[in-house]
Design a protein around this motif. Structure first.
Motif, PDB file in Angstrom:
ATOM      1  N   ALA A 139       0.828  -1.210   0.000  1.00 47.92           N
ATOM      2  CA  ALA A 139       0.000   0.000   0.000  1.00 47.92           C
ATOM      3  C   ALA A 139       0.859   1.255   0.000  1.00 47.92           C
ATOM      4  CB  ALA A 139      -0.932  -0.004   1.213  1.00 47.92           C
ATOM      5  N   GLN A 140       1.943   1.245   0.772  1.00 49.77           N
ATOM      6  CA  GLN A 140       2.845   2.401   0.817  1.00 49.77           C
ATOM      7  C   GLN A 140       3.512   2.635  -0.537  1.00 49.77           C
ATOM      8  OE1 GLN A 140       5.452   1.294   4.045  1.00 49.77           O
ATOM      9  NE2 GLN A 140       4.160   2.251   5.611  1.00 49.77           N
ATOM     10  N   LEU A 141       3.926   1.547  -1.186  1.00 46.33           N
ATOM     11  CA  LEU A 141       4.576   1.665  -2.492  1.00 46.33           C
ATOM     12  C   LEU A 141       3.598   2.180  -3.551  1.00 46.33           C
ATOM     13  CD1 LEU A 141       6.752  -1.564  -2.478  1.00 46.33           C
ATOM     14  CD2 LEU A 141       7.624   0.777  -2.648  1.00 46.33           C
ATOM     15  N   LEU A 142       2.345   1.731  -3.481  1.00 49.23           N
ATOM     16  CA  LEU A 142       1.346   2.207  -4.439  1.00 49.23           C
ATOM     17  C   LEU A 142       1.072   3.692  -4.250  1.00 49.23           C
ATOM     18  CD1 LEU A 142      -1.181  -0.784  -4.494  1.00 49.23           C
ATOM     19  CD2 LEU A 142       0.414  -0.118  -6.294  1.00 49.23           C
ATOM     20  N   GLN A 143       1.040   4.134  -2.999  1.00 47.51           N
ATOM     21  CA  GLN A 143       0.869   5.563  -2.722  1.00 47.51           C
ATOM     22  C   GLN A 143       2.059   6.354  -3.261  1.00 47.51           C
ATOM     23  OE1 GLN A 143      -1.649   7.190  -1.594  1.00 47.51           O
ATOM     24  NE2 GLN A 143      -2.971   5.698  -0.575  1.00 47.51           N
ATOM     25  N   THR A 144       3.253   5.814  -3.074  1.00 46.84           N
ATOM     26  CA  THR A 144       4.468   6.451  -3.603  1.00 46.84           C
ATOM     27  C   THR A 144       4.407   6.527  -5.117  1.00 46.84           C
ATOM     28  OG1 THR A 144       5.817   5.679  -1.751  1.00 46.84           O
ATOM     29  CG2 THR A 144       6.980   6.243  -3.779  1.00 46.84           C
ATOM     30  N   CYS A 145       3.955   5.451  -5.723  1.00 44.82           N
ATOM     31  CA  CYS A 145       3.829   5.398  -7.175  1.00 44.82           C
ATOM     32  C   CYS A 145       2.902   6.501  -7.679  1.00 44.82           C
ATOM     33  CB  CYS A 145       3.289   4.028  -7.583  1.00 44.82           C
ATOM     34  SG  CYS A 145       3.008   3.845  -9.342  1.00 44.82           S
ATOM     35  N   LEU A 190      -4.760   3.624 -10.229  1.00 43.71           N
ATOM     36  CA  LEU A 190      -6.069   3.913  -9.638  1.00 43.71           C
ATOM     37  C   LEU A 190      -6.932   2.652  -9.597  1.00 43.71           C
ATOM     38  CD1 LEU A 190      -6.823   7.364 -11.293  1.00 43.71           C
ATOM     39  CD2 LEU A 190      -6.432   6.939  -8.855  1.00 43.71           C
ATOM     40  N   GLY A 191      -6.742   1.796 -10.591  1.00 45.68           N
ATOM     41  CA  GLY A 191      -7.498   0.556 -10.627  1.00 45.68           C
ATOM     42  C   GLY A 191      -7.096  -0.437  -9.556  1.00 45.68           C
ATOM     43  N   ARG A 192      -5.925  -0.216  -8.917  1.00 47.95           N
ATOM     44  CA  ARG A 192      -5.482  -1.102  -7.840  1.00 47.95           C
ATOM     45  C   ARG A 192      -6.149  -0.751  -6.510  1.00 47.95           C
ATOM     46  NH1 ARG A 192      -3.254  -5.418  -9.957  1.00 47.95           N
ATOM     47  NH2 ARG A 192      -2.448  -5.873  -7.877  1.00 47.95           N
ATOM     48  N   PHE A 193      -6.768   0.435  -6.468  1.00 41.37           N
ATOM     49  CA  PHE A 193      -7.443   0.863  -5.243  1.00 41.37           C
ATOM     50  C   PHE A 193      -8.940   0.602  -5.359  1.00 41.37           C
ATOM     51  CE2 PHE A 193      -3.533   3.387  -5.340  1.00 41.37           C
ATOM     52  CZ  PHE A 193      -3.073   3.216  -4.038  1.00 41.37           C
ATOM     53  N   ALA A 195     -12.365   1.015  -6.477  1.00 39.93           N
ATOM     54  CA  ALA A 195     -12.891   1.663  -7.677  1.00 39.93           C
ATOM     55  C   ALA A 195     -13.950   2.712  -7.343  1.00 39.93           C
ATOM     56  CB  ALA A 195     -13.482   0.614  -8.617  1.00 39.93           C
ATOM     57  N   GLU A 196     -14.764   2.457  -6.328  1.00 41.58           N
ATOM     58  CA  GLU A 196     -15.798   3.419  -5.942  1.00 41.58           C
ATOM     59  C   GLU A 196     -15.172   4.676  -5.340  1.00 41.58           C
ATOM     60  OE1 GLU A 196     -18.757   1.691  -3.466  1.00 41.58           O
ATOM     61  OE2 GLU A 196     -19.372   0.205  -4.955  1.00 41.58           O
ATOM     62  N   GLN A 197     -14.135   4.501  -4.543  1.00 39.75           N
ATOM     63  CA  GLN A 197     -13.472   5.629  -3.883  1.00 39.75           C
ATOM     64  C   GLN A 197     -12.850   6.582  -4.899  1.00 39.75           C
ATOM     65  OE1 GLN A 197     -10.392   4.466  -1.156  1.00 39.75           O
ATOM     66  NE2 GLN A 197      -9.790   6.580  -0.681  1.00 39.75           N
ATOM     67  N   PHE A 198     -12.311   6.017  -5.993  1.00 39.89           N
ATOM     68  CA  PHE A 198     -11.613   6.840  -6.984  1.00 39.89           C
ATOM     69  C   PHE A 198     -12.378   6.890  -8.314  1.00 39.89           C
ATOM     70  CE2 PHE A 198      -8.213   5.654  -4.063  1.00 39.89           C
ATOM     71  CZ  PHE A 198      -7.577   6.870  -3.881  1.00 39.89           C
ATOM     72  N   ALA A 199     -13.698   6.735  -8.250  1.00 37.58           N
ATOM     73  CA  ALA A 199     -14.500   6.688  -9.478  1.00 37.58           C
ATOM     74  C   ALA A 199     -14.349   7.962 -10.303  1.00 37.58           C
ATOM     75  CB  ALA A 199     -15.973   6.471  -9.129  1.00 37.58           C
ATOM     76  N   VAL A 200     -14.370   9.110  -9.643  1.00 37.48           N
ATOM     77  CA  VAL A 200     -14.254  10.392 -10.354  1.00 37.48           C
ATOM     78  C   VAL A 200     -12.881  10.523 -10.994  1.00 37.48           C
ATOM     79  CG1 VAL A 200     -14.229  12.908 -10.099  1.00 37.48           C
ATOM     80  CG2 VAL A 200     -15.928  11.546  -8.869  1.00 37.48           C
ATOM     81  N   GLU A 201     -11.832  10.183 -10.216  1.00 37.74           N
ATOM     82  CA  GLU A 201     -10.459  10.281 -10.729  1.00 37.74           C
ATOM     83  C   GLU A 201     -10.242   9.343 -11.915  1.00 37.74           C
ATOM     84  OE1 GLU A 201     -11.301  10.023  -7.619  1.00 37.74           O
ATOM     85  OE2 GLU A 201     -10.309  11.621  -6.471  1.00 37.74           O
ATOM     86  N   ILE A 202     -10.812   8.135 -11.828  1.00 42.33           N
ATOM     87  CA  ILE A 202     -10.662   7.167 -12.917  1.00 42.33           C
ATOM     88  C   ILE A 202     -11.337   7.678 -14.189  1.00 42.33           C
ATOM     89  CG2 ILE A 202     -11.397   4.880 -13.709  1.00 42.33           C
ATOM     90  CD1 ILE A 202     -10.915   3.879 -10.847  1.00 42.33           C
ATOM     91  N   GLU A 203     -12.539   8.243 -14.027  1.00 42.40           N
ATOM     92  CA  GLU A 203     -13.249   8.781 -15.193  1.00 42.40           C
ATOM     93  C   GLU A 203     -12.483   9.941 -15.821  1.00 42.40           C
ATOM     94  OE1 GLU A 203     -17.643  10.604 -16.427  1.00 42.40           O
ATOM     95  OE2 GLU A 203     -17.240   9.968 -14.369  1.00 42.40           O
ATOM     96  N   GLU A 204     -11.942  10.832 -14.985  1.00 38.91           N
ATOM     97  CA  GLU A 204     -11.159  11.959 -15.496  1.00 38.91           C
ATOM     98  C   GLU A 204      -9.898  11.471 -16.213  1.00 38.91           C
ATOM     99  OE1 GLU A 204     -10.409  14.327 -12.054  1.00 38.91           O
ATOM    100  OE2 GLU A 204     -12.356  15.346 -12.122  1.00 38.91           O
ATOM    101  N   CYS A 205      -9.282  10.451 -15.635  1.00 36.15           N
ATOM    102  CA  CYS A 205      -8.054   9.894 -16.203  1.00 36.15           C
ATOM    103  C   CYS A 205      -8.341   9.249 -17.560  1.00 36.15           C
ATOM    104  CB  CYS A 205      -7.479   8.879 -15.228  1.00 36.15           C
ATOM    105  SG  CYS A 205      -5.699   8.760 -15.259  1.00 36.15           S
ATOM    106  N   GLU A 206      -9.460   8.536 -17.666  1.00 37.10           N
ATOM    107  CA  GLU A 206      -9.834   7.898 -18.925  1.00 37.10           C
ATOM    108  C   GLU A 206     -10.093   8.936 -20.012  1.00 37.10           C
ATOM    109  OE1 GLU A 206     -11.963   3.784 -17.303  1.00 37.10           O
ATOM    110  OE2 GLU A 206     -13.169   5.592 -17.634  1.00 37.10           O
TER     111      GLU A 206
END
Length: 235
Positions: A139-145, A190-193, A195-206
């Motif tokens: 989890a720490q490495l993914l946050q760093t990423c 973002l897909g590793r976290f 999906a509901e929590q980052f739904a807005v970010e994922i849509e913006e990223c797409e």
């Protein structure tokens, strides 16, 4: 060492780290990218010889992981020939690393190269997290990423603002290539976290990824490129 020597050292470390990743030496590659970032982004030039010496030791004594990565790893070059075809469709579950080889060219730029190294550092953190999936460390490495991918994109946006489309065409194209690869990596993270929590970010990223791909396609045809579209994609 002068500024050009500093850039060369950071680029050498970046490329050695990629070589280590290709051999599945995830921890050693991550450490080498870390040293490259210290030089390229934090101006820690007094330790260059030490960083290079350590990188060479890792090359001579590789420590590959036995874990099988679920990712397909693509390595692309920042040379002009590669830039024209990088916007092709990525394979599922794939991320890209960028090898810096376009030295002494119109697309050689310290700020853009720094963003490339940050992106590659983030991908190394991702691969390390997947290879050693202990909950807390992973989890720490993914946050760093994610942090380094966002820093990479911030550097690209800032650099783009100072470019002239007609004068710096090759460098503009390189900026958008790196931004496209970085956004693709961010979308994967973002897909590793949740999906509901980052739904807005994922849509913006797409949406951003699609815009970047369209812009890259138009950049292959300079006479047809709308500078307004390019500016909007860079935002």
């Amino acid at each position: 060492m002068d500024h050009s020597d500093t850039c060369t050292t950071a680029i050498a470390l970046n490329n050695m780290a990629i070589s280590l990743l290709e051999r599945k030496c995830y921890r050693q590659a991550w450490e080498t990218f870390h040293d490259a970032v210290q030089i390229a982004c934090h101006n820690k030039t007094t330790s260059q010889s030490k960083y290079l010496s350590k990188a060479l030791q890792r090359q001579c004594k590789p420590e590959p992981s036995k874990a099988k990565s679920p990712l397909h790893l693509e390595v692309v070059s920042d040379t002009a020939d590669s830039i024209t075809c990088i916007h092709a469709t990525h394979l599922p579950n794939s991320v890209s690393l960028i090898r810096l080889e376009a030295l002494d060219s119109t697309t050689d730029d310290a700020e853009v190269d720094g963003s490339v190294i940050l992106h590659n550092y983030a991908v190394a953190a991702l691969l390390l997290a997947l290879a050693y999936p202990a909950a807390k460390v992973s989890a720490q490495l993914l946050q760093t990423c994610m942090k380094h991918l966002l820093q990479s994109q911030d550097k690209l946006s800032t650099r783009y603002e100072g470019l002239d489309m007609e004068i710096d065409y090759g460098l503009v194209q390189k900026v958008f290539v790196v931004a496209t690869i970085s956004t693709n990596s961010l979308l994967f993270i973002l897909g590793r976290f949740d999906a509901e929590q980052f739904a807005v970010e994922i849509e913006e990223c797409e949406c951003k990824l699609e815009t970047l791909k369209e812009t890259l396609a138009s950049l292959d045809q300079p006479t047809a490129t709308d500078s307004g579209v390019v500016a909007a994609a860079a935002a």
